[in-house]
Design a protein around this motif. Structure first.
Motif, PDB file in Angstrom:
ATOM      1  N   HIS A 132     -10.278  -9.927  -8.719  1.00 26.46           N
ATOM      2  CA  HIS A 132     -10.331  -8.497  -9.069  1.00 26.46           C
ATOM      3  C   HIS A 132      -9.638  -8.340 -10.314  1.00 26.46           C
ATOM      4  CE1 HIS A 132     -12.232  -7.108  -5.612  1.00 26.46           C
ATOM      5  NE2 HIS A 132     -11.463  -8.631  -4.562  1.00 26.46           N
ATOM      6  N   PRO A 133     -10.410  -8.631 -11.424  1.00 33.76           N
ATOM      7  CA  PRO A 133      -9.452  -8.623 -12.818  1.00 33.76           C
ATOM      8  C   PRO A 133      -9.518  -6.925 -13.319  1.00 33.76           C
ATOM      9  CG  PRO A 133     -12.326  -8.962 -13.516  1.00 33.76           C
ATOM     10  CD  PRO A 133     -11.818  -9.197 -11.699  1.00 33.76           C
ATOM     11  N   GLU A 134      -9.335  -6.041 -12.273  1.00 34.34           N
ATOM     12  CA  GLU A 134      -9.127  -5.279 -12.165  1.00 34.34           C
ATOM     13  C   GLU A 134      -7.780  -4.235 -11.873  1.00 34.34           C
ATOM     14  OE1 GLU A 134     -11.691  -4.550  -8.575  1.00 34.34           O
ATOM     15  OE2 GLU A 134     -11.991  -5.714 -10.376  1.00 34.34           O
ATOM     16  N   TYR A 135      -7.548  -5.683 -10.993  1.00 33.68           N
ATOM     17  CA  TYR A 135      -6.322  -5.322 -10.284  1.00 33.68           C
ATOM     18  C   TYR A 135      -4.400  -5.152 -11.368  1.00 33.68           C
ATOM     19  CZ  TYR A 135      -7.543  -7.166  -4.988  1.00 33.68           C
ATOM     20  OH  TYR A 135      -8.239  -6.860  -4.630  1.00 33.68           O
ATOM     21  N   LYS A 136      -3.871  -4.394 -10.624  1.00 31.48           N
ATOM     22  CA  LYS A 136      -2.671  -4.058 -11.873  1.00 31.48           C
ATOM     23  C   LYS A 136      -1.825  -4.618 -11.280  1.00 31.48           C
ATOM     24  CE  LYS A 136      -4.801   0.968 -13.151  1.00 31.48           C
ATOM     25  NZ  LYS A 136      -4.315   2.194 -13.294  1.00 31.48           N
ATOM     26  N   HIS A 137      -1.180  -5.214 -12.207  1.00 27.10           N
ATOM     27  CA  HIS A 137       0.112  -5.758 -11.730  1.00 27.10           C
ATOM     28  C   HIS A 137       1.649  -5.364 -12.566  1.00 27.10           C
ATOM     29  CE1 HIS A 137       0.255  -8.139 -15.055  1.00 27.10           C
ATOM     30  NE2 HIS A 137      -0.823  -8.427 -15.140  1.00 27.10           N
ATOM     31  N   TYR A 196       6.254   0.748 -10.028  1.00 29.59           N
ATOM     32  CA  TYR A 196       5.430   0.654  -8.737  1.00 29.59           C
ATOM     33  C   TYR A 196       3.512   1.296  -9.619  1.00 29.59           C
ATOM     34  CZ  TYR A 196       9.827   0.867  -6.988  1.00 29.59           C
ATOM     35  OH  TYR A 196      10.476   0.528  -5.735  1.00 29.59           O
ATOM     36  N   PRO A 197       2.572   1.023  -8.737  1.00 31.95           N
ATOM     37  CA  PRO A 197       1.480   1.970  -9.442  1.00 31.95           C
ATOM     38  C   PRO A 197       1.320   2.652  -9.790  1.00 31.95           C
ATOM     39  CG  PRO A 197       0.832   1.172  -7.345  1.00 31.95           C
ATOM     40  CD  PRO A 197       2.187   1.122  -7.765  1.00 31.95           C
ATOM     41  N   ASP A 198       0.311   3.675 -11.181  1.00 35.98           N
ATOM     42  CA  ASP A 198       0.223   5.226 -11.475  1.00 35.98           C
ATOM     43  C   ASP A 198      -0.534   5.344 -10.534  1.00 35.98           C
ATOM     44  OD1 ASP A 198       2.220   4.665 -13.723  1.00 35.98           O
ATOM     45  OD2 ASP A 198       0.323   3.923 -14.896  1.00 35.98           O
ATOM     46  N   GLY A 205      10.246   2.124  -3.216  1.00 33.41           N
ATOM     47  CA  GLY A 205       9.412   0.852  -3.100  1.00 33.41           C
ATOM     48  C   GLY A 205       9.526   0.939  -1.374  1.00 33.41           C
ATOM     49  N   PHE A 206      10.239   1.974  -0.325  1.00 35.35           N
ATOM     50  CA  PHE A 206      10.511   1.583   0.830  1.00 35.35           C
ATOM     51  C   PHE A 206       9.270   2.537   1.531  1.00 35.35           C
ATOM     52  CE2 PHE A 206      11.266   4.117   5.220  1.00 35.35           C
ATOM     53  CZ  PHE A 206      11.147   2.137   5.755  1.00 35.35           C
ATOM     54  N   GLN A 207       8.501   3.639   0.699  1.00 37.09           N
ATOM     55  CA  GLN A 207       7.621   4.172   1.103  1.00 37.09           C
ATOM     56  C   GLN A 207       6.085   3.335   0.469  1.00 37.09           C
ATOM     57  OE1 GLN A 207       9.403   7.331  -1.681  1.00 37.09           O
ATOM     58  NE2 GLN A 207       8.536   9.334  -0.796  1.00 37.09           N
ATOM     59  N   TYR A 208       6.430   3.069  -1.167  1.00 36.74           N
ATOM     60  CA  TYR A 208       4.847   2.124  -1.598  1.00 36.74           C
ATOM     61  C   TYR A 208       5.541   1.291  -0.131  1.00 36.74           C
ATOM     62  CZ  TYR A 208       2.388  -0.875  -3.728  1.00 36.74           C
ATOM     63  OH  TYR A 208       1.460  -1.482  -4.147  1.00 36.74           O
ATOM     64  N   ASP A 246       0.752  -4.347  -4.181  1.00 34.07           N
ATOM     65  CA  ASP A 246       1.170  -4.995  -2.955  1.00 34.07           C
ATOM     66  C   ASP A 246      -0.507  -4.373  -2.308  1.00 34.07           C
ATOM     67  OD1 ASP A 246       3.017  -6.523  -3.102  1.00 34.07           O
ATOM     68  OD2 ASP A 246       4.543  -4.531  -1.809  1.00 34.07           O
ATOM     69  N   HIS A 247      -0.658  -3.014  -2.728  1.00 35.18           N
ATOM     70  CA  HIS A 247      -2.144  -2.474  -1.806  1.00 35.18           C
ATOM     71  C   HIS A 247      -3.091  -3.119  -2.583  1.00 35.18           C
ATOM     72  CE1 HIS A 247      -2.133  -0.788  -6.060  1.00 35.18           C
ATOM     73  NE2 HIS A 247      -2.994  -0.599  -5.989  1.00 35.18           N
TER      74      HIS A 247
END
Length: 635
Positions: free
Chosen positions: A400-405, A451-453, A483-486, A412-413
């Motif tokens: 999945h090259p579209e995954y962000k990091h 965290y991811p945009d 972080g807990f929310q995410y 995580d999602h």
């Protein structure tokens, strides 16, 4: 010369004293320090012993070179040496003191073995976190000021005729005596005692109040102790030494204390006649207290509250060890040998490995994480323990090259998306005939808290962060709660999708935390009970047909105490075939024959149990740790 060394001694003492005062002012609640006034005198005495020991070690070279200078009647080189020596040494000491205060702020402890994780966990990322969350510029200003003041003060003293080198003649007792007395004084201070035993780690404990004990050691001593712990972290004594350490005369006595004949047991009665897919998730820094406190706040739990309330949620639950890698190693191999994957034994597959019973039951075993597999040698370590497939950041991005990091790993999602792909694709294909065990480690809820945009987390009211139980600066606290929310959002999305898929009928899910969130609050006060200090949740989902009730509800007492040791015995009846042998050093928390009062929760730093069961729980915990260490000699 000796007078100049004495002045430098006082300067070093002032640095240590200022650091300790800063620690008390900024991090130690005064009301807790006043809880045991009787221990103050002993605490002050031991503070002096530890500080004088540190300063004596630093004074060895100046004193020895002073003797040489006096014998040779040369002074210029000695003054230059002493000035630069103490300027550098005390600048380092001041730096250690400041960093130790920051370490204490985050870990509620002076330097310990965890400090060396800096070199294992992407130092540039952690430096970014320090820059954002700590007063780096004021700290640097203090360090630079110490250097400049010492340098110019030492230069001025070098020009002062009072500190010129006096000739040392052995026939003149008056000139020899001060040197002899100084050497004797230093030897006594380096030993830290005139009694039978020298100064040792036990002398840092002067009170039952942790905060008072934390005032005793200085940063240099704490770092030395941490380094010693690191060097001996994987030293294993003989069986006799291990038995003595845990206060047992024999292995048989330890087994009897734990109430078992062997660490291994054989499954007699499987709970189902078909194998379930097993999903075990260790969520980074998932806090038991934050779940408990926010269960009625949908904008914090973000869907996870529904699953905690619908399924099984054990609140009296702890991780066994208080770092990510220690929790992973302990769960996978059931042993308390820190940094096993980085040791010379990393390629040794242990009989206690969780993979063994899964393989014996026909499972394919998969480990998944968003981080790089090279972290702590986790990829190679898990492969050596028998995992069929180890999936990390590179494998996820390849598919999945579209995954962000972020700098830690794939978000995580995305990780859960790939996990769901694997579970659902195998549930709808011919390959479902082979069950799978997935062991998953999340990473995003970790510094630098990036965290991811494309995931919007609700902003919370300012009043939420202003409550007394929180003990963090506003910026850092917001990152931790985000972080807990995410983490909740990612897990809730995964569980929502899983429960709507065909896999819901043949999948068991276990979710817990690798360790509690660090640095968010103080435990043991009016706002937050001490039992939450190492608490992580344990969440369990079972298909409806296996819940033992006609309406598909659960009939399990979730007040039972537990820890990571209890995961394997709990899932064994749903995963393993009849006759399969597995490590059984915990309790089946789903068994209706085990009552809450007879259970306990073990953490390396504390045990939870009913008051009437606490002493027995403490002895059983020692028996278990003793027996697990003894298994290394049988492998």
């Amino acid at each position: 010369m000796l007078f100049l060394i004495a002045l430098y001694w006082l300067i070093g003492w002032a640095i240590l004293l200022i650091g300790r005062i800063a620690l008390i002012i900024f991090l130690l609640p005064v009301e807790q320090l006043l809880a045991d006034k009787e221990s103050f005198l002993l605490a002050i005495w031991n503070i002096l012993r530890f500080d004088f020991q540190t300063l004596s070690y630093l004074a060895v070279l100046p004193l020895l070179t002073a003797v040489i200078a006096a014998l040779t009647h040369k002074s210029a080189w000695w003054h230059n040496f002493v000035r630069w020596y103490y300027t550098i040494a005390y600048t380092i000491l001041a730096t250690l003191t400041i960093v130790d205060i920051g370490f204490y702020k985050n870990f509620n402890s002076h330097f310990n073995i965890v400090v060396f994780d800096f070199f294992n966990e992407l130092p540039l990322t952690l430096l970014q976190t320090f820059w954002e969350d700590y007063p780096v510029l004021p700290a640097l200003l203090c360090i630079i000021s110490v250097f400049l003041v010492l340098h110019f003060w030492g230069k001025r003293m070098q020009q002062n005729p009072k500190f010129k080198v006096q000739s040392l003649r052995f026939k003149n007792r008056i000139t020899i005596l001060p040197y002899l007395l100084s050497i004797i004084f230093m030897i006594v201070c380096m030993r830290g005692s005139l009694t039978e035993f020298p100064l040792q780690i036990e002398d840092t404990s002067v009170s039952s109040v942790k905060q008072i004990n934390d005032c005793v050691p200085n940063a240099a001593y704490a770092l030395k102790t941490a380094w010693k712990a690191k060097k001996s972290a994987f030293e294993i004594g003989s069986p006799q030494e291990i038995l003595a350490e845990y206060q047992f005369d024999s292995e048989k006595e330890a087994l009897n204390t734990l109430g078992i004949d062997s660490l291994f047991t054989t499954l007699i009665h499987p709970a189902t006649d078909y194998p379930l897919n097993i999903v075990i998730i260790f969520c980074e820094s998932w806090s038991g207290y934050l779940c408990y406190e926010n269960i009625d706040k949908p904008d914090v739990m973000l869907g996870m509250e529904k699953h905690l309330e619908e399924d099984l949620w054990f609140k009296n639950y702890q991780n066994v060890h208080n770092s990510t890698i220690a929790s992973v190693e302990n769960f996978v191999m059931g042993i308390s040998l820190p940094r096993f994957f980085m040791s010379d034994y990393h390629d040794k597959c242990l009989s206690t490995s969780i993979v063994n019973p899964f393989k014996a039951s026909g499972y394919r075993t998969v480990f998944m994480t968003g981080m790089n597999k090279a972290w702590e040698n986790i990829g190679e370590g898990l492969e050596c323990q028998g995992f069929d497939e180890v999936i990390g950041k590179n494998e996820l991005l390849k598919k999945h090259p579209e995954y962000k990091h972020n700098s830690i790993g794939v978000y995580d999602h995305h990780l859960f998306n790939s996990l769901l792909e694997q579970i659902t694709s195998r549930s709808s294909s011919a390959s479902q005939s082979q069950p799978h065990m997935y062991y998953v480690l999340t990473t995003t809820n970790h510094p630098p808290y990036d965290y991811p945009d494309d995931v919007e987390l609700p902003r919370l009211a300012e009043t939420y962060y202003a409550r007394k139980q929180f003990d963090e600066n506003r910026t850092t606290l917001e990152k931790i709660i985000s972080g807990f929310q995410y983490a909740n959002y990612s897990m809730a999305q995964f569980l929502d999708a899983l429960k709507c898929s065909d896999a819901a009928e043949n999948t068991m899910v276990v979710i817990t935390g690798d360790h509690n969130v660090r640095g968010t609050m103080r435990y043991g006060n009016a706002q937050v009970h001490k039992k939450w200090e190492h608490a992580v949740p344990l969440y369990i989902y079972l298909p409806k047909q296996l819940r033992g009730t006609a309406d598909g509800s659960y009939s399990v007492d979730t007040n039972k105490y537990g820890c990571h040791y209890d995961i394997m015995p709990t899932i064994a009846p749903y995963a393993f075939k009849q006759g399969v042998r597995y490590l059984n050093v915990g309790k089946n928390l789903l068994s209706d024959t085990i009552s809450a009062i007879n259970t306990w929760s073990y953490n390396a730093d504390g045990i939870l149990a009913e008051r009437s069961n606490y002493d027995l729980a403490e002895r059983k915990s020692r028996a278990r740790e003793c027996l697990l260490k003894l298994t290394i000699f049988k492998d």
